[in-house]
Design an enzyme around this catalytic site. Structure first.
Site, mmCIF file in Angstrom:
data_model
loop_
_atom_site.group_PDB
_atom_site.id
_atom_site.type_symbol
_atom_site.label_atom_id
_atom_site.label_comp_id
_atom_site.label_asym_id
_atom_site.label_seq_id
_atom_site.Cartn_x
_atom_site.Cartn_y
_atom_site.Cartn_z
ATOM 1 N N ARG A 19 -12.512 -3.871 -4.878
ATOM 2 C CA ARG A 19 -12.299 -3.289 -6.383
ATOM 3 C C ARG A 19 -12.157 -4.311 -7.581
ATOM 4 N NH1 ARG A 19 -9.398 2.459 -6.103
ATOM 5 N NH2 ARG A 19 -11.137 2.828 -7.436
ATOM 6 N N CYS B 222 -7.403 -2.870 -2.938
ATOM 7 C CA CYS B 222 -6.689 -1.734 -2.292
ATOM 8 C C CYS B 222 -7.427 -1.582 -1.069
ATOM 9 C CB CYS B 222 -6.619 -0.401 -3.288
ATOM 10 S SG CYS B 222 -7.952 0.559 -3.551
ATOM 11 N N LYS C 164 -8.664 15.103 -11.258
ATOM 12 C CA LYS C 164 -7.845 13.864 -11.611
ATOM 13 C C LYS C 164 -8.554 12.834 -12.172
ATOM 14 C CE LYS C 164 -7.341 10.897 -7.850
ATOM 15 N NZ LYS C 164 -7.848 9.422 -8.240
ATOM 16 N N ASN C 165 -9.674 12.425 -11.865
ATOM 17 C CA ASN C 165 -10.669 11.334 -12.157
ATOM 18 C C ASN C 165 -11.421 11.698 -13.628
ATOM 19 O OD1 ASN C 165 -9.862 10.114 -9.951
ATOM 20 N ND2 ASN C 165 -11.709 10.071 -8.933
ATOM 21 N N ARG D 146 -1.153 11.838 -4.901
ATOM 22 C CA ARG D 146 -1.788 11.326 -6.153
ATOM 23 C C ARG D 146 -2.867 12.107 -6.434
ATOM 24 N NH1 ARG D 146 -3.827 6.274 -4.319
ATOM 25 N NH2 ARG D 146 -4.679 6.478 -6.355
ATOM 26 N N ASP E 175 -15.734 9.880 -2.496
ATOM 27 C CA ASP E 175 -14.559 10.604 -2.166
ATOM 28 C C ASP E 175 -14.486 11.538 -1.335
ATOM 29 O OD1 ASP E 175 -13.366 8.540 -3.920
ATOM 30 O OD2 ASP E 175 -13.725 9.525 -5.922
HETATM 31 N N1 EPU Z 1 -17.504 -2.706 -9.030
HETATM 32 C C1 EPU Z 1 -17.748 -4.009 -9.116
HETATM 33 N N2 EPU Z 1 -17.447 -4.503 -10.326
HETATM 34 C C2 EPU Z 1 -16.452 -3.663 -11.604
HETATM 35 C C3 EPU Z 1 -16.299 -2.460 -10.926
HETATM 36 C C4 EPU Z 1 -16.768 -1.731 -9.860
HETATM 37 O O1 EPU Z 1 -18.476 -4.565 -8.621
HETATM 38 O O2 EPU Z 1 -16.058 -4.431 -12.498
HETATM 39 C C5 EPU Z 1 -17.776 -1.978 -7.869
HETATM 40 C C6 EPU Z 1 -16.716 -1.626 -6.901
HETATM 41 O O3 EPU Z 1 -16.272 -2.579 -6.031
HETATM 42 C C7 EPU Z 1 -17.389 -0.410 -5.948
HETATM 43 C C8 EPU Z 1 -18.404 0.162 -7.055
HETATM 44 O O4 EPU Z 1 -18.674 -0.925 -8.128
HETATM 45 O O5 EPU Z 1 -18.208 -1.052 -4.985
HETATM 46 C C9 EPU Z 1 -18.017 1.322 -7.619
HETATM 47 O O6 EPU Z 1 -16.771 1.271 -8.142
HETATM 48 P P1 EPU Z 1 -16.122 2.189 -9.371
HETATM 49 O O7 EPU Z 1 -16.185 1.112 -10.547
HETATM 50 O O8 EPU Z 1 -17.297 3.035 -9.617
HETATM 51 O O9 EPU Z 1 -14.610 2.811 -8.850
HETATM 52 P P2 EPU Z 1 -13.858 3.096 -10.050
HETATM 53 O O10 EPU Z 1 -14.233 3.489 -11.489
HETATM 54 O O11 EPU Z 1 -12.498 2.135 -9.945
HETATM 55 C C10 EPU Z 1 -13.675 5.632 -9.361
HETATM 56 C C11 EPU Z 1 -12.690 6.580 -8.941
HETATM 57 C C12 EPU Z 1 -12.723 6.395 -7.447
HETATM 58 C C13 EPU Z 1 -14.100 6.805 -6.949
HETATM 59 C C14 EPU Z 1 -15.171 5.689 -7.594
HETATM 60 C C15 EPU Z 1 -16.274 5.703 -7.052
HETATM 61 C C16 EPU Z 1 -11.182 7.137 -10.762
HETATM 62 C C17 EPU Z 1 -9.646 6.916 -11.134
HETATM 63 N N3 EPU Z 1 -11.406 6.751 -9.554
HETATM 64 O O12 EPU Z 1 -13.193 4.428 -9.259
HETATM 65 O O13 EPU Z 1 -11.690 7.528 -6.979
HETATM 66 O O14 EPU Z 1 -13.867 6.611 -5.404
HETATM 67 O O15 EPU Z 1 -14.913 6.057 -8.884
HETATM 68 O O16 EPU Z 1 -16.704 7.015 -7.197
HETATM 69 O O17 EPU Z 1 -12.024 7.853 -11.311
HETATM 70 C C18 EPU Z 1 -10.393 8.800 -5.446
HETATM 71 O O18 EPU Z 1 -10.161 9.623 -6.377
HETATM 72 O O19 EPU Z 1 -9.938 8.657 -4.119
HETATM 73 C C19 EPU Z 1 -11.031 7.333 -5.985
HETATM 74 C C20 EPU Z 1 -10.790 6.200 -5.211
#
Ligand code: EPU
Length: 420
Positions: A120, A115, A22-23, A398, A306
């Protein structure tokens, strides 16, 4: 809304085939916006999040069609404004912003909210766009990014929890069409980033270093259509491996990439689970009594956040104390109170959950709060005595393709019922 009814206590046996990740699929679908030419993507999982991203792309003007697990996207003409409500509903839709900014020099999307798993924020995505020369402002619930042109530069994308996965994806996509060279430092190293970079390179981008903390993107004038196959879902793989261990079963997981799961395999082995790697397949069985282990979630190649909830479900069955520390999303413990309904003894202390394992679980009605929490509840229900009803199961659709069908094929007694 559907409910899963699980009659627990049946060890899982047999074979399961892993779907596309998915990701990886979601940002790769967004990347197809970077070219007016058609893109063909194979091994796309049939998930609500994927169909949702397809709706967003359609709204932006792309033609999107599915044939089995192959997806064709042709974004001949696109507009730069994402529908407010569509984008707001799914966090991953933020990754349309990089491609729109690169192609149109303008992108407007609704600000994704927090969320249940944590705050996030998207500050790092926006910092990256600004470094490339975009003006970014937030107005009326929308994020607007605009640039006369994007120019390559060095960008540090580290945040308080380490790197950002979708932030790295977004900035990498924006930089493909920038003038000159962009270097992303403290980039996310997740396999999904490597998969995206491979797809972008197949489209004519010039990216090197994906999978390491330094990614270099040499900007090109335009990208063309490409064909690509999505990597196997490492979290789905981890979930089935954990479910086999939790039910004292023995399964073969086909078509995964065990190399993406070293941290999970390592922790499961430490917990007493026997895992054999055979090329893309994994053979998993519980080799006797489970042992408690300590787990800390970290960016790749550490233990994935995850898979934290699923691992917690397993460790409730391991006699002794396991400490699970969540370093990526501070509030990702919504499953704790639901696991307690099944008899688990878990105490929260700051970013850690102290799991006093070994008590037998017994079935109960539980409520799914997010995708991975739902998976943890299904695993606990499979291991528990009696009947577990997992309510609000739409979360699980999802991110898991046909989870009840795949589990039934492994011998689980699991039924889906519709409850309005
Ligand atoms: N963060 C910031 N600022 C930003 C972005 C992130 O502080 O601008 C922080 C977040 O709050 C968090 C950390 O950085 O503490 C990591 O977040 P990240 O941005 O890596 O998460 P994401 O890219 O929004 C993806 C996956 C998530 C998975 C995370 C971590 C997708 C669609 N989602 O989210 O997947 O948990 O990376 O590996 O790729 C899931 O599949 O259940 C899921 C939530």
């Amino acid at each position: 809304m559907d409910t899963l009814i699980i009659k627990g206590g049946m060890p899982l046996h047999g074979e399961v085939t892993i779907s596309g990740a998915k990701n990886a699929a979601l940002p790769i679908m967004a990347a197809a916006l970077l070219t007016p030419e058609p893109c063909t993507i194979h091994r796309v999982p049939n998930l609500t999040d994927v169909r949702f991203m397809a709706q967003i792309l359609t709204w932006l003007g792309a033609k999107v069609s599915f044939e089995g697990d192959t997806l064709r996207i042709e974004a001949r003409k696109v507009q730069g404004i994402g529908d407010y409500d569509l984008v707001r509903k799914m966090r991953a839709s933020i990754c349309i912003m990089g491609p729109l900014l690169a192609r149109l020099k303008s992108a407007t999307v609704s600000l994704p909210g927090g969320c249940v798993i944590g705050a996030r924020p998207i500050n790092l995505h926006l910092k990256g766009f600004e470094a490339l020369g975009a003006r970014v402002n937030i107005d009326g619930g929308y994020v607007h990014a605009r640039a006369r042109k994007l120019v390559g530069t060095e960008i540090f994308l580290g945040g308080r929890a380490g790197s950002t996965v979708l932030g790295t994806a977004n900035v990498m996509m924006a930089a493909t069409l920038a003038e000159g060279t962009t270097i992303i430092q403290s980039a996310a190293c997740e396999p999904e980033i490597v998969d995206l970079a491979n797809f972008l390179n197949a489209m004519g981008a010039r990216i090197v270093g994906a999978g390491s903390p330094t990614i270099t993107i040499h900007g090109v004038k335009e990208l063309h259509g490409a064909e690509h196959e999505i990597i196997p879902d490492r979290i789905e793989t981890a979930t089935y491996a954990i479910a086999a261990a939790a039910t004292d079963g023995e399964i073969t997981i086909r078509g995964s990439n065990p190399g993406h799961l070293t941290a999970v395999i390592d922790k499961l082995t430490e917990a007493g689970v026997r895992i054999e790697r055979r090329g893309p397949d994994l053979k998993v069985r519980r080799g006797g009594r489970l042992k408690p282990v300590d787990v800390t979630t970290l960016p790749y190649a550490g233990f994935p956040t995850d898979a934290q909830a699923q691992m917690m479900a397993l460790l409730t069955l391991a006699p002794g104390i396991s400490i699970i520390t969540e370093r990526i999303f501070e509030s990702r413990f919504m499953h704790v109170s639901e696991l307690a309904r099944l008899g688990a003894d878990i105490e929260l202390e700051g970013p850690s959950a102290i799991v006093k394992g070994g008590r037998p679980l017994s079935g109960a009605p539980v409520m799914a709060s997010d995708l991975r929490a739902s998976a943890a509840l299904v695993i606990a229900g499979l291991a528990a005595k009696g009947t577990t009803r997992v309510l609000r199961v739409y979360h699980i659709d999802r991110g898991y393709e046909n989870i009840d069908g795949k589990l039934r094929a492994l011998g689980a007694r699991i039924e889906r019922v519709s409850e309005s």
